[in-house]
Motif scaffolding. Sequence first.
Motif, PDB file in Angstrom:
ATOM      1  N   ILE A 180     -27.819  -2.814  23.429  1.00  0.00           N
ATOM      2  CA  ILE A 180     -26.901  -3.935  23.569  1.00  0.00           C
ATOM      3  C   ILE A 180     -26.030  -3.966  22.323  1.00  0.00           C
ATOM      4  O   ILE A 180     -26.529  -3.949  21.198  1.00  0.00           O
ATOM      5  CB  ILE A 180     -27.639  -5.281  23.713  1.00  0.00           C
ATOM      6  CG1 ILE A 180     -28.468  -5.303  24.989  1.00  0.00           C
ATOM      7  CG2 ILE A 180     -26.634  -6.441  23.718  1.00  0.00           C
ATOM      8  CD1 ILE A 180     -29.290  -6.577  25.152  1.00  0.00           C
ATOM      9  N   PHE A 181     -24.715  -3.995  22.534  1.00  0.00           N
ATOM     10  CA  PHE A 181     -23.757  -4.135  21.442  1.00  0.00           C
ATOM     11  C   PHE A 181     -23.168  -5.535  21.560  1.00  0.00           C
ATOM     12  O   PHE A 181     -22.629  -5.905  22.618  1.00  0.00           O
ATOM     13  CB  PHE A 181     -22.657  -3.083  21.556  1.00  0.00           C
ATOM     14  CG  PHE A 181     -23.164  -1.669  21.457  1.00  0.00           C
ATOM     15  CD1 PHE A 181     -23.170  -0.993  20.249  1.00  0.00           C
ATOM     16  CD2 PHE A 181     -23.647  -1.018  22.591  1.00  0.00           C
ATOM     17  CE1 PHE A 181     -23.629   0.308  20.158  1.00  0.00           C
ATOM     18  CE2 PHE A 181     -24.124   0.284  22.508  1.00  0.00           C
ATOM     19  CZ  PHE A 181     -24.119   0.949  21.290  1.00  0.00           C
ATOM     20  N   ALA A 182     -23.268  -6.319  20.489  1.00  0.00           N
ATOM     21  CA  ALA A 182     -22.854  -7.716  20.547  1.00  0.00           C
ATOM     22  C   ALA A 182     -21.967  -8.075  19.363  1.00  0.00           C
ATOM     23  O   ALA A 182     -22.136  -7.549  18.260  1.00  0.00           O
ATOM     24  CB  ALA A 182     -24.071  -8.632  20.576  1.00  0.00           C
ATOM     25  N   LEU A 183     -21.015  -8.976  19.611  1.00  0.00           N
ATOM     26  CA  LEU A 183     -20.059  -9.415  18.593  1.00  0.00           C
ATOM     27  C   LEU A 183     -19.813 -10.908  18.761  1.00  0.00           C
ATOM     28  O   LEU A 183     -19.647 -11.393  19.883  1.00  0.00           O
ATOM     29  CB  LEU A 183     -18.753  -8.634  18.749  1.00  0.00           C
ATOM     30  CG  LEU A 183     -17.565  -8.948  17.845  1.00  0.00           C
ATOM     31  CD1 LEU A 183     -16.690  -7.689  17.687  1.00  0.00           C
ATOM     32  CD2 LEU A 183     -16.692 -10.079  18.403  1.00  0.00           C
ATOM     33  N   VAL A 184     -19.798 -11.627  17.642  1.00  0.00           N
ATOM     34  CA  VAL A 184     -19.445 -13.048  17.660  1.00  0.00           C
ATOM     35  C   VAL A 184     -18.470 -13.321  16.516  1.00  0.00           C
ATOM     36  O   VAL A 184     -18.492 -12.646  15.490  1.00  0.00           O
ATOM     37  CB  VAL A 184     -20.681 -13.963  17.527  1.00  0.00           C
ATOM     38  CG1 VAL A 184     -21.639 -13.748  18.678  1.00  0.00           C
ATOM     39  CG2 VAL A 184     -21.375 -13.763  16.195  1.00  0.00           C
ATOM     40  N   GLN A 185     -17.617 -14.324  16.698  1.00  0.00           N
ATOM     41  CA  GLN A 185     -16.690 -14.694  15.638  1.00  0.00           C
ATOM     42  C   GLN A 185     -16.238 -16.134  15.827  1.00  0.00           C
ATOM     43  O   GLN A 185     -16.021 -16.594  16.953  1.00  0.00           O
ATOM     44  CB  GLN A 185     -15.459 -13.783  15.622  1.00  0.00           C
ATOM     45  CG  GLN A 185     -14.514 -14.034  14.455  1.00  0.00           C
ATOM     46  CD  GLN A 185     -13.473 -12.942  14.294  1.00  0.00           C
ATOM     47  OE1 GLN A 185     -13.457 -11.970  15.053  1.00  0.00           O
ATOM     48  NE2 GLN A 185     -12.616 -13.076  13.303  1.00  0.00           N
ATOM     49  N   CYS A 186     -16.094 -16.845  14.695  1.00  0.00           N
ATOM     50  CA  CYS A 186     -15.540 -18.194  14.684  1.00  0.00           C
ATOM     51  C   CYS A 186     -14.220 -18.185  13.939  1.00  0.00           C
ATOM     52  O   CYS A 186     -13.980 -17.330  13.078  1.00  0.00           O
ATOM     53  CB  CYS A 186     -16.482 -19.172  13.972  1.00  0.00           C
ATOM     54  SG  CYS A 186     -18.055 -19.456  14.810  1.00  0.00           S
ATOM     55  N   ALA A 187     -13.370 -19.167  14.243  1.00  0.00           N
ATOM     56  CA  ALA A 187     -12.180 -19.385  13.426  1.00  0.00           C
ATOM     57  C   ALA A 187     -12.630 -19.689  12.005  1.00  0.00           C
ATOM     58  O   ALA A 187     -13.618 -20.383  11.784  1.00  0.00           O
ATOM     59  CB  ALA A 187     -11.358 -20.541  13.980  1.00  0.00           C
ATOM     60  N   ALA A 188     -11.904 -19.164  11.035  1.00  0.00           N
ATOM     61  CA  ALA A 188     -12.341 -19.222   9.647  1.00  0.00           C
ATOM     62  C   ALA A 188     -12.324 -20.627   9.058  1.00  0.00           C
ATOM     63  O   ALA A 188     -12.892 -20.858   7.991  1.00  0.00           O
ATOM     64  CB  ALA A 188     -11.482 -18.298   8.791  1.00  0.00           C
ATOM     65  N   ASP A 189     -11.653 -21.584   9.727  1.00  0.00           N
ATOM     66  CA  ASP A 189     -11.625 -22.945   9.192  1.00  0.00           C
ATOM     67  C   ASP A 189     -12.749 -23.821   9.740  1.00  0.00           C
ATOM     68  O   ASP A 189     -12.812 -25.009   9.430  1.00  0.00           O
ATOM     69  CB  ASP A 189     -10.266 -23.598   9.455  1.00  0.00           C
ATOM     70  CG  ASP A 189      -9.897 -23.639  10.932  1.00  0.00           C
ATOM     71  OD1 ASP A 189     -10.603 -23.001  11.738  1.00  0.00           O
ATOM     72  OD2 ASP A 189      -8.898 -24.292  11.273  1.00  0.00           O
ATOM     73  N   LEU A 190     -13.641 -23.254  10.535  1.00  0.00           N
ATOM     74  CA  LEU A 190     -14.806 -24.006  10.994  1.00  0.00           C
ATOM     75  C   LEU A 190     -15.869 -24.034   9.904  1.00  0.00           C
ATOM     76  O   LEU A 190     -16.109 -23.040   9.240  1.00  0.00           O
ATOM     77  CB  LEU A 190     -15.403 -23.383  12.258  1.00  0.00           C
ATOM     78  CG  LEU A 190     -14.702 -23.587  13.597  1.00  0.00           C
ATOM     79  CD1 LEU A 190     -15.607 -23.116  14.718  1.00  0.00           C
ATOM     80  CD2 LEU A 190     -14.290 -25.031  13.816  1.00  0.00           C
ATOM     81  N   SER A 191     -16.513 -25.162   9.767  1.00  0.00           N
ATOM     82  CA  SER A 191     -17.646 -25.250   8.850  1.00  0.00           C
ATOM     83  C   SER A 191     -18.802 -24.433   9.415  1.00  0.00           C
ATOM     84  O   SER A 191     -18.838 -24.132  10.612  1.00  0.00           O
ATOM     85  CB  SER A 191     -18.079 -26.704   8.686  1.00  0.00           C
ATOM     86  OG  SER A 191     -18.637 -27.187   9.905  1.00  0.00           O
ATOM     87  N   PRO A 192     -19.767 -24.045   8.572  1.00  0.00           N
ATOM     88  CA  PRO A 192     -20.930 -23.316   9.088  1.00  0.00           C
ATOM     89  C   PRO A 192     -21.618 -24.038  10.240  1.00  0.00           C
ATOM     90  O   PRO A 192     -22.010 -23.415  11.229  1.00  0.00           O
ATOM     91  CB  PRO A 192     -21.838 -23.196   7.867  1.00  0.00           C
ATOM     92  CG  PRO A 192     -20.904 -23.197   6.706  1.00  0.00           C
ATOM     93  CD  PRO A 192     -19.801 -24.147   7.103  1.00  0.00           C
ATOM     94  N   LEU A 193     -21.743 -25.365  10.125  1.00  0.00           N
ATOM     95  CA  LEU A 193     -22.411 -26.127  11.179  1.00  0.00           C
ATOM     96  C   LEU A 193     -21.626 -26.073  12.478  1.00  0.00           C
ATOM     97  O   LEU A 193     -22.185 -25.853  13.561  1.00  0.00           O
ATOM     98  CB  LEU A 193     -22.598 -27.582  10.738  1.00  0.00           C
ATOM     99  CG  LEU A 193     -23.249 -28.517  11.769  1.00  0.00           C
ATOM    100  CD1 LEU A 193     -24.629 -28.014  12.156  1.00  0.00           C
ATOM    101  CD2 LEU A 193     -23.308 -29.943  11.238  1.00  0.00           C
TER     102      LEU A 193
END
Length: 265
Positions: free
Chosen positions: A185-198
């Motif tokens: 399984i190859f998996a990738l996740v990403q958030c916008a950089a201005d989101l807090s860790p929470l």
Amino acid sequence: MTFGVEEVDFDGVGRVCYGNSTTNDSTSQEYQNNVKLLLSVLVSESSSLHPPMTFISTSVGRVAERAYGSYLCRGDLSVRQCHNCLVNLTNFMSDLKTDNSDCIGFGSFLWCMVHYSNSSKFSAYQEGLVFSYNSIGKNVSNYEQYNETLSNTMQGLVTEASYGNWTKANFATRSVEVTGSHEKIFALVQCAADLSPLNCSKCLGELYSYIPDCCNGSQGGILVHANCLMKYNNQSFFGLASHSFMPSYIHVIFLLLFTMHFTIM
């Protein structure tokens, strides 16, 4: 969440619009003009910033008609790949008319995303903005083992992207072997950089909760939120362009200065 306009094509480009109607707004035309200018600014900055950035948030226009927006490029892409994706996506978005105040577009294979709004709070995490998801490939034969491996992998990636990988702009990838088989399984996740860790953790957790609805038993899936994305497959699809990232503290300082510059224009 009810979306006003939806054009989704995971093999090419797609767009989903929502939010308030601007049809009866006397500043509507001025706002739409600012949106087009905003899209061109995002494209221009994607190739001119040094060092390159996978995420930019800015605004264009006077307060009453101001268009706020951002782009997010997948963290494993080169500068050229990011820029080319944004060129194609913003051209597509500019050619389509809408009366909605908010639109989110995404490029081929989730290489890039663009979000614009008439509100300065557009980038804040909101539950319920999962606007598209799609399964990839055939159904797996080893269902229980595949799902168990996928669950453990995604939990680890959410933690890494949210709290443990500050040099890669809320981005994480992983390849793992499915328990009891030679399948991967190859998996990738990403958030916008201005989101807090929470909020990054909440956003990715919300996407993960949609996997049973969209992709249960499938070899892969693509899930998109306004502030984060998730993709997995049984075939490799991501690179290792870790050199494209800046340390987070430099990224945040540059982002704030860049945003302030366009806000006061």
